[in-house]
Design a protein around this motif. Structure first.
Motif, short mmCIF file in Angstrom:
data_model
loop_
_atom_site.label_atom_id
_atom_site.label_comp_id
_atom_site.label_asym_id
_atom_site.label_seq_id
_atom_site.Cartn_x
_atom_site.Cartn_y
_atom_site.Cartn_z
N VAL A 11 13.22 65.39 30.82
CA VAL A 11 14.47 65.26 31.58
C VAL A 11 14.37 63.96 32.37
O VAL A 11 13.34 63.67 32.98
CB VAL A 11 14.66 66.45 32.55
N ILE A 12 15.45 63.18 32.35
CA ILE A 12 15.50 61.98 33.18
C ILE A 12 16.72 62.09 34.08
O ILE A 12 17.83 62.35 33.62
CB ILE A 12 15.52 60.68 32.33
N ALA A 13 16.48 61.97 35.38
CA ALA A 13 17.54 62.00 36.39
C ALA A 13 17.67 60.58 36.93
O ALA A 13 16.77 60.10 37.61
CB ALA A 13 17.20 62.99 37.49
N ASP A 91 22.11 62.86 34.41
CA ASP A 91 20.95 63.65 34.02
C ASP A 91 20.97 63.82 32.51
O ASP A 91 21.98 64.23 31.94
CB ASP A 91 20.99 65.03 34.71
N GLN A 92 19.85 63.49 31.87
CA GLN A 92 19.75 63.57 30.42
C GLN A 92 18.51 64.37 30.05
O GLN A 92 17.53 64.39 30.78
CB GLN A 92 19.62 62.17 29.82
N MET A 93 18.55 64.99 28.88
CA MET A 93 17.40 65.74 28.39
C MET A 93 17.24 65.52 26.89
O MET A 93 18.24 65.43 26.18
CB MET A 93 17.58 67.23 28.67
N GLN A 94 15.99 65.42 26.45
CA GLN A 94 15.70 65.33 25.03
C GLN A 94 14.45 66.12 24.71
O GLN A 94 13.57 66.29 25.56
CB GLN A 94 15.50 63.88 24.60
N VAL A 99 10.49 60.37 22.82
CA VAL A 99 11.90 60.48 23.18
C VAL A 99 12.40 59.10 23.57
O VAL A 99 11.63 58.24 24.00
CB VAL A 99 12.14 61.48 24.34
N ARG A 100 13.71 58.92 23.41
CA ARG A 100 14.33 57.64 23.76
C ARG A 100 15.58 57.93 24.58
O ARG A 100 16.42 58.72 24.16
CB ARG A 100 14.69 56.85 22.51
N PHE A 101 15.68 57.28 25.72
CA PHE A 101 16.84 57.44 26.59
C PHE A 101 17.51 56.09 26.78
O PHE A 101 16.83 55.06 26.82
CB PHE A 101 16.42 57.96 27.98
N GLU A 102 18.80 56.11 26.94
CA GLU A 102 19.55 54.92 27.32
C GLU A 102 19.72 55.02 28.84
O GLU A 102 20.44 55.88 29.33
CB GLU A 102 20.92 54.90 26.64
N ALA A 103 19.03 54.17 29.57
CA ALA A 103 19.07 54.22 31.03
C ALA A 103 20.25 53.41 31.55
O ALA A 103 20.56 52.35 31.04
CB ALA A 103 17.77 53.68 31.61
N GLY A 177 34.71 57.49 35.04
CA GLY A 177 35.84 58.20 35.65
C GLY A 177 35.47 59.55 36.25
O GLY A 177 36.18 60.07 37.10
N ASP A 178 34.35 60.13 35.81
CA ASP A 178 33.90 61.42 36.33
C ASP A 178 32.88 61.28 37.46
O ASP A 178 32.31 62.27 37.91
CB ASP A 178 33.28 62.26 35.20
N GLY A 179 32.57 60.04 37.87
CA GLY A 179 31.60 59.83 38.93
C GLY A 179 30.17 59.83 38.45
O GLY A 179 29.23 59.79 39.25
N LYS A 180 29.95 59.84 37.14
CA LYS A 180 28.60 59.80 36.56
C LYS A 180 28.25 58.36 36.23
O LYS A 180 29.11 57.52 36.00
CB LYS A 180 28.52 60.65 35.29
N LEU A 181 26.95 58.10 36.17
CA LEU A 181 26.49 56.75 35.81
C LEU A 181 26.80 56.45 34.35
O LEU A 181 26.69 57.31 33.49
CB LEU A 181 25.00 56.62 36.04
N ARG A 182 27.15 55.20 34.11
CA ARG A 182 27.39 54.73 32.74
C ARG A 182 26.08 54.16 32.19
O ARG A 182 25.29 53.59 32.92
CB ARG A 182 28.44 53.62 32.76
N THR A 183 25.91 54.27 30.88
CA THR A 183 24.73 53.67 30.23
C THR A 183 25.11 52.46 29.39
O THR A 183 24.24 51.72 28.97
CB THR A 183 24.01 54.70 29.33
N ASN A 184 26.37 52.27 29.10
CA ASN A 184 26.80 51.09 28.33
C ASN A 184 28.25 50.79 28.58
O ASN A 184 28.95 51.49 29.20
CB ASN A 184 26.55 51.28 26.84
#
Length: 184
Positions: A11-13, A91-94, A99-103, A177-184
């Motif tokens: 999990v990455i927060a 918050d992402q989970m794999q 694992v690879r995440f787009e931060a 638009g939802d207040g969440k962080l964008r990754t791209n």
């Protein structure tokens, strides 16, 4: 009996912290890490400080089911909701290894938001510099008046305005638009 064939979970927060809320974030990060340590299958955590005001907490669990249960649990959700008061998150989970995440990063900033914040910061400085240069260099052609103006403006932007502007506005620039962080 635990399923030894189940893949591990990560999990990455990620959080973009409002300027001035760094101490609140650190207390929150400590609480989140304590919550993870109490969860089933917890293996470890890493805190990554990408740039000033943008941080990532990475949690590793023995099994995907452990990671999912923790991320969807009441304690994690309550802590994530509390962090929304002073930061924007993703918050992402794999499952699996690797694992690879787009931060989230500064390149994900919404273009129109970056334009507006930059213009608001640049306009008064440009107005002041160009007014002073027109007064000091009144006898010179406009192109020669602009030469020192452009050099001064570029230096002030590079070393004074943009670093502060980026820190102050990152929380807003990287939100969707939802207040969440964008990754791209």
């Amino acid at each position: 009996m635990p399923d030894r064939d189940a893949p591990p979970g990560t999990v990455i927060a990620s959080r973009a912290i409002q300027a001035g809320a760094e101490a609140r974030f650190e207390r929150w990060a400590d609480e989140l890490q304590a919550a993870a340590r109490d969860a089933a299958g917890y293996l470890g955590a890493i805190q990554l400080r990408q740039t000033q005001g943008l941080q990532h907490l990475v949690f590793r669990f023995e099994r995907e089911t452990d990671a999912r249960a923790w991320r969807e649990g009441d304690r994690f959700r309550a802590l994530a909701a509390a962090a929304d008061d002073f930061s924007a998150g993703l918050d992402q989970m794999q499952a699996g290894d690797p694992v690879r995440f787009e931060a989230p990063n500064d390149n994900a900033a919404v273009g129109w938001k970056r334009f507006v914040t930059t213009w608001i910061a640049v306009f008064p400085v440009l107005l002041a510099i160009s007014s002073v240069m027109r007064w000091l260099l009144a006898g010179l052609p406009p192109a020669l008046q602009l030469l020192p103006s452009s050099l001064i403006l570029t230096a002030v932007l590079q070393w004074v305005i943009l670093p502060r502007l980026q820190r102050w506005s990152r929380f807003w620039l990287l939100q969707d638009g939802d207040g969440k962080l964008r990754t791209n």
